[in-house]
Motif scaffolding. Structure first.
Motif, mmCIF file in Angstrom:
data_model
loop_
_atom_site.group_PDB
_atom_site.id
_atom_site.type_symbol
_atom_site.label_atom_id
_atom_site.label_comp_id
_atom_site.label_asym_id
_atom_site.label_seq_id
_atom_site.Cartn_x
_atom_site.Cartn_y
_atom_site.Cartn_z
ATOM 1 N N VAL A 74 0.865 -1.046 -0.176
ATOM 2 C CA VAL A 74 0.064 -0.038 -0.089
ATOM 3 C C VAL A 74 0.631 1.214 0.051
ATOM 4 C CG1 VAL A 74 -1.958 -1.104 1.115
ATOM 5 C CG2 VAL A 74 -0.232 -0.015 2.418
ATOM 6 N N GLY A 75 0.326 2.294 -0.628
ATOM 7 C CA GLY A 75 1.055 3.477 -0.852
ATOM 8 C C GLY A 75 1.062 4.282 0.643
ATOM 9 N N ASP A 76 0.254 4.388 1.532
ATOM 10 C CA ASP A 76 0.220 4.949 2.534
ATOM 11 C C ASP A 76 -0.770 4.645 3.752
ATOM 12 O OD1 ASP A 76 -2.500 6.062 2.452
ATOM 13 O OD2 ASP A 76 -1.675 7.478 0.814
ATOM 14 N N LEU A 77 -0.762 5.285 4.961
ATOM 15 C CA LEU A 77 -1.082 4.504 6.132
ATOM 16 C C LEU A 77 -2.848 4.446 5.859
ATOM 17 C CD1 LEU A 77 0.591 5.826 9.194
ATOM 18 C CD2 LEU A 77 0.794 3.628 8.049
ATOM 19 N N MET A 78 -3.272 5.360 5.228
ATOM 20 C CA MET A 78 -4.643 5.311 4.862
ATOM 21 C C MET A 78 -5.240 4.064 4.003
ATOM 22 S SD MET A 78 -5.686 9.478 4.209
ATOM 23 C CE MET A 78 -7.294 9.089 4.064
ATOM 24 N N ALA A 79 -4.482 3.616 3.469
ATOM 25 C CA ALA A 79 -4.587 2.468 2.633
ATOM 26 C C ALA A 79 -4.439 1.369 3.209
ATOM 27 C CB ALA A 79 -3.700 2.426 1.377
ATOM 28 N N VAL A 80 -4.100 1.219 4.498
ATOM 29 C CA VAL A 80 -3.863 -0.137 5.239
ATOM 30 C C VAL A 80 -5.203 -0.447 5.635
ATOM 31 C CG1 VAL A 80 -2.684 -0.790 7.718
ATOM 32 C CG2 VAL A 80 -1.335 0.731 6.159
ATOM 33 N N TRP A 81 -5.998 0.316 6.361
ATOM 34 C CA TRP A 81 -7.262 -0.339 6.852
ATOM 35 C C TRP A 81 -8.167 -0.958 5.769
ATOM 36 C CZ3 TRP A 81 -5.465 -0.759 11.348
ATOM 37 C CH2 TRP A 81 -4.822 0.383 11.915
ATOM 38 N N PRO A 82 -8.565 -0.323 4.740
ATOM 39 C CA PRO A 82 -9.054 -1.213 3.668
ATOM 40 C C PRO A 82 -8.377 -2.596 3.252
ATOM 41 C CG PRO A 82 -8.646 0.859 2.757
ATOM 42 C CD PRO A 82 -8.147 0.819 4.254
ATOM 43 N N THR A 83 -7.129 -2.555 3.118
ATOM 44 C CA THR A 83 -6.304 -3.724 2.642
ATOM 45 C C THR A 83 -6.492 -4.827 3.809
ATOM 46 O OG1 THR A 83 -4.874 -2.238 1.408
ATOM 47 C CG2 THR A 83 -3.979 -4.242 2.054
ATOM 48 N N ALA A 84 -6.343 -4.319 5.082
ATOM 49 C CA ALA A 84 -6.424 -5.195 6.105
ATOM 50 C C ALA A 84 -7.642 -5.925 6.269
ATOM 51 C CB ALA A 84 -5.851 -4.441 7.277
ATOM 52 N N GLU A 85 -8.607 -5.127 5.871
ATOM 53 C CA GLU A 85 -10.105 -5.377 5.986
ATOM 54 C C GLU A 85 -10.306 -6.757 4.978
ATOM 55 O OE1 GLU A 85 -12.655 -2.106 5.527
ATOM 56 O OE2 GLU A 85 -12.714 -1.795 7.614
ATOM 57 N N GLN A 86 -9.807 -6.595 3.668
ATOM 58 C CA GLN A 86 -10.022 -7.311 2.361
ATOM 59 C C GLN A 86 -9.222 -8.694 3.029
ATOM 60 O OE1 GLN A 86 -8.276 -5.334 -0.909
ATOM 61 N NE2 GLN A 86 -10.302 -5.244 -1.791
ATOM 62 N N MET A 87 -7.974 -8.770 3.471
ATOM 63 C CA MET A 87 -7.205 -9.572 3.887
ATOM 64 C C MET A 87 -8.113 -10.511 5.131
ATOM 65 S SD MET A 87 -3.525 -8.150 3.812
ATOM 66 C CE MET A 87 -2.365 -9.531 3.910
ATOM 67 N N ILE A 88 -8.587 -9.940 6.059
ATOM 68 C CA ILE A 88 -9.206 -10.563 6.894
ATOM 69 C C ILE A 88 -10.953 -11.111 6.781
ATOM 70 C CG2 ILE A 88 -7.737 -9.775 8.765
ATOM 71 C CD1 ILE A 88 -9.900 -8.221 9.759
ATOM 72 N N GLY A 89 -11.423 -10.365 5.724
ATOM 73 C CA GLY A 89 -12.642 -10.603 5.211
ATOM 74 C C GLY A 89 -13.582 -10.038 6.191
ATOM 75 N N ARG A 90 -13.495 -9.081 6.936
ATOM 76 C CA ARG A 90 -14.428 -8.261 7.580
ATOM 77 C C ARG A 90 -13.883 -7.051 8.069
ATOM 78 N NH1 ARG A 90 -12.793 -9.357 13.522
ATOM 79 N NH2 ARG A 90 -11.091 -10.783 13.393
ATOM 80 N N LYS A 91 -14.770 -6.201 8.684
ATOM 81 C CA LYS A 91 -14.539 -4.905 8.944
ATOM 82 C C LYS A 91 -13.414 -4.682 10.113
ATOM 83 C CE LYS A 91 -17.217 -2.031 7.041
ATOM 84 N NZ LYS A 91 -16.724 -0.750 5.993
ATOM 85 N N LEU A 92 -12.545 -3.870 10.039
ATOM 86 C CA LEU A 92 -11.505 -3.624 11.153
ATOM 87 C C LEU A 92 -11.551 -2.109 11.773
ATOM 88 C CD1 LEU A 92 -7.870 -4.655 10.597
ATOM 89 C CD2 LEU A 92 -8.579 -2.753 11.913
ATOM 90 N N ASP A 93 -12.073 -2.115 12.724
ATOM 91 C CA ASP A 93 -12.186 -0.715 13.228
ATOM 92 C C ASP A 93 -10.968 -0.633 14.402
ATOM 93 O OD1 ASP A 93 -12.911 1.821 14.307
ATOM 94 O OD2 ASP A 93 -15.074 0.994 14.805
ATOM 95 N N PRO A 94 -10.147 0.410 14.107
ATOM 96 C CA PRO A 94 -9.090 0.505 15.213
ATOM 97 C C PRO A 94 -9.685 1.056 16.440
ATOM 98 C CG PRO A 94 -8.713 1.846 13.161
ATOM 99 C CD PRO A 94 -10.082 1.146 13.083
ATOM 100 N N LEU A 95 -10.979 1.648 16.410
ATOM 101 C CA LEU A 95 -11.489 2.543 17.500
ATOM 102 C C LEU A 95 -12.637 1.438 18.171
ATOM 103 C CD1 LEU A 95 -11.648 6.029 16.190
ATOM 104 C CD2 LEU A 95 -9.921 5.006 17.581
ATOM 105 N N ASP A 96 -12.790 0.319 17.797
ATOM 106 C CA ASP A 96 -13.566 -0.575 18.329
ATOM 107 C C ASP A 96 -13.044 -0.749 20.190
ATOM 108 O OD1 ASP A 96 -15.430 -3.064 17.472
ATOM 109 O OD2 ASP A 96 -14.141 -3.728 19.136
#
Length: 111
Positions: A74-96
């Protein structure tokens, strides 16, 4: 950051060195590289609970990796979260609340 900017070494707007007036002394005297690695460490604290890992790629990109060996650049930190969600197959909320509680417990355990 686009791929070309990454190759040319352009500074992302979120880097404190790009906008020191906006971030003040938030970098704590770190170099650009030190600040980048500090951010990677913080993001890894969140990703750890999802069996993912983030690493810096030559100071221009990041690599999100799973424990199964899957990796995405990924190019920057903003792209980490959607990429991580794709990899785990569900939503990833760092503020959960569960994630926040786990992070607080990790901080408490370190003392």
């Amino acid at each position: 950051m686009c791929g070309l900017c990454g190759v040319l070494g352009a500074t992302h707007w979120s880097d404190s060195h790009a906008s020191p007036e906006a971030f003040g002394d938030g970098a704590g005297g770190r170099t650009r590289r030190g600040e980048r690695l500090y951010r990677v460490r913080l993001v890894n604290e969140v990703l750890q609970g999802f069996a993912l890992d983030l690493s810096d790629f030559q100071g221009t990109s990041f690599v999100v990796s799973s424990r199964t060996g899957r990796s995405e650049m990924v190019g920057d930190l903003m792209a980490v979260w959607p990429t991580a969600e794709q990899m785990i197959g569900r939503k990833l909320d760092p503020l959960d609340p569960e994630v926040v509680t786990r992070l607080e417990q990790a901080v408490d355990a370190r003392g």
